[in-house]
Enzyme design. Structure first.
Site, PDB file in Angstrom:
ATOM      1  N   SER A  58      34.157  39.449  45.586  1.00  0.00           N
ATOM      2  CA  SER A  58      33.978  39.980  46.940  1.00  0.00           C
ATOM      3  C   SER A  58      33.610  38.930  47.974  1.00  0.00           C
ATOM      4  O   SER A  58      33.746  39.174  49.161  1.00  0.00           O
ATOM      5  CB  SER A  58      32.913  41.066  46.919  1.00  0.00           C
ATOM      6  OG  SER A  58      31.677  40.518  46.522  1.00  0.00           O
ATOM      7  N   HIS A 110      36.197  45.933  43.786  1.00  0.00           N
ATOM      8  CA  HIS A 110      36.913  45.565  45.010  1.00  0.00           C
ATOM      9  C   HIS A 110      38.434  45.551  44.819  1.00  0.00           C
ATOM     10  O   HIS A 110      39.170  45.251  45.748  1.00  0.00           O
ATOM     11  CB  HIS A 110      36.435  44.200  45.526  1.00  0.00           C
ATOM     12  CG  HIS A 110      35.106  44.265  46.210  1.00  0.00           C
ATOM     13  ND1 HIS A 110      34.967  44.603  47.535  1.00  0.00           N
ATOM     14  CD2 HIS A 110      33.839  44.092  45.741  1.00  0.00           C
ATOM     15  CE1 HIS A 110      33.684  44.608  47.864  1.00  0.00           C
ATOM     16  NE2 HIS A 110      32.982  44.298  46.789  1.00  0.00           N
ATOM     17  N   LYS A 158      33.860  52.378  47.126  1.00  0.00           N
ATOM     18  CA  LYS A 158      34.458  51.408  48.050  1.00  0.00           C
ATOM     19  C   LYS A 158      35.758  51.994  48.607  1.00  0.00           C
ATOM     20  O   LYS A 158      35.701  52.839  49.474  1.00  0.00           O
ATOM     21  CB  LYS A 158      34.597  50.063  47.368  1.00  0.00           C
ATOM     22  CG  LYS A 158      33.191  49.454  47.221  1.00  0.00           C
ATOM     23  CD  LYS A 158      33.091  48.133  46.527  1.00  0.00           C
ATOM     24  CE  LYS A 158      31.643  47.684  46.588  1.00  0.00           C
ATOM     25  NZ  LYS A 158      31.174  47.060  45.357  1.00  0.00           N
TER      26      LYS A 158
END
Ligand SMILES: *Cc1c(COP(=O)(O)O)cnc(C)c1O
Length: 397
Positions: A186, A214, A244
């Site tokens: 990330s 991610h 996310k």
């Protein structure tokens, strides 16, 4: 009277953080975490959320969450193994497995507790875990909790991985050896070298664990980094988060039926912490349905990422080597990086600075998280603001 020892400890340590400028003041949003946010009455373009596809405030997800709350209630009422498994939880796990092309999946209350539970369900003090040095905090804590020997591997260094795997095997000390890595890192936006990792894993009989927090919703047209490389049959643990790109909350592991059956009897957060709320589960199902039926949001995310990267590069900024929409803008010196981020905010762009010790000293950066929900106008405004602040602080000419 509360403990004087505790009070002294807290006061001293809080003061030390404040003296060193390391005490984090928390910003409070006066509304949803969308492409624009309001903090202290100031409207800002939001470049700091993980809401990659804009689902956190999507009307379709909200409707499903409300509907499920009406049917199932606001809370699940118990842990999964007592009687907190509602039909909506099983439906979610079936959806995840289908989306990930695995036999089965298990959902947790967060990505963090998923890592805490899943790693230690399988690994113990007789085992070793090879772990990329830049892995997420929840992986580090999960590894530690398992009691296995943790062997740090240089970031994305396949020669180091091979050497350390060889050494661990040849020592004859360990019953099982795992390699664990983020799918997408990330801080820099770089992608795990899964084809090489699989090759090394096959050579040394490693268990493979990919944390795709991610990568899910971003890579592989939404299905993640493992799907991106077509390696669904080669990776043992496809771990991900529902908080996310999926936009809600929760975590999961997708894998073989045996693995999931085992996690459901041994992963402690599954056994001892109340299940995901029905509303959250329903919203996640809707997000996966949307991603399965259309790549519209995913394509817009990547297009916006490219647009932002090209714009910053053309202005003369160093944007590192990201392979994903994550766009670091590397400023360098820590103080300057923090000033840069503060000036952006004053000018209406919310983008957080990330400095040592989160990233190496001298590589301070302002990290930008473009999303599918940003418009070109917003991104143009972001670029104009970077140009203004960059010239003002002599970061660009
Ligand atoms: C964010 C993140 C997690 C934690 O996920 P949550 O669902 O927010 O708890 C775990 N691993 C990685 C790599 C992450 O980036």
């Amino acid at each position: 009277m509360t403990s004087q020892k505790l009070n002294t400890f807290l006061e001293n340590n809080l003061q030390e953080l404040k003296d060193n400028g390391l005490y984090n003041e928390i910003d409070v949003l006066e509304g949803p975490n969308g492409p624009k946010i309001t903090i202290d009455g100031q409207k800002l373009i939001n470049m700091s959320s993980n809401n990659y596809l804009g689902f956190a405030n999507d009307e379709r997800l909200k409707a499903k969450a409300n509907e499920a709350t009406d049917i199932y209630g606001v809370g699940a009422g118990a842990v999964r193994t007592i009687n907190g498994t509602q039909a909506i939880h099983e439906e979610l796990e079936d959806k995840i497995a289908a989306f990930k092309h695995t036999e089965a999946a298990v959902a947790f209350q967060s990505g963090f507790n998923c890592n805490m539970g899943a790693i230690s369900a399988v690994m113990n003090k007789n085992d070793a875990i090879l772990s990329d040095e830049l892995n997420h905090a929840s992986i580090i804590d999960g590894c530690r909790l398992s009691g296995a020997k943790v062997i740090r591997v240089k970031h994305q260094d396949m020669d180091d991985l091979r050497a350390k795997a060889k050494e661990a095997v040849e020592s004859g000390q360990y019953e099982k050896i795992m390699y664990i890595t983020d799918g997408v890192f990330s801080m820099d936006g770089d992608v795990a070298k899964l084809p090489e990792i699989v090759e090394i894993a096959e050579e040394f009989d490693l268990i493979t664990y990919v944390d795709d927090a991610h990568g899910s919703g971003v890579m592989g047209k939404g299905a993640g980094t493992v799907k991106h490389f077509g390696l669904q049959d080669k990776i043992d643990f496809q771990m991900g988060t529902l908080s996310k790109a999926v936009g809600v909350v929760g975590g999961y592991v997708a894998g073989t039926q045996n693995l999931i059956d085992w996690l459901k009897v041994r992963a402690r957060p599954f056994l001892f912490s109340t299940s995901l709320t029905p509303g959250a589960s329903a919203a996640c199902i809707e997000a996966i349905d949307i991603m399965s039926n259309s790549t519209e949001e995913n394509e817009r995310l990547w297009e916006n990422g490219r647009y932002l990267k090209d714009g910053l590069k053309n202005l003369g900024f160093d944007i590192g080597n990201s392979e994903t929409p994550i766009t670091p803008c590397i400023i360098g010196e820590e103080k300057l990086t923090q000033t840069f981020s503060k000036r952006l905010t004053e000018e209406g762009v919310y983008a957080k600075s990330i400095v040592f010790p989160t990233v190496p000293r001298g590589t301070g950066r302002v990290r930008n998280m473009p999303s599918a929900a940003h418009t070109k106008e917003m991104l143009d405004q972001v670029l104009a603001t970077y140009e203004k602040v960059g010239k003002e602080l002599n970061v660009i000419k």
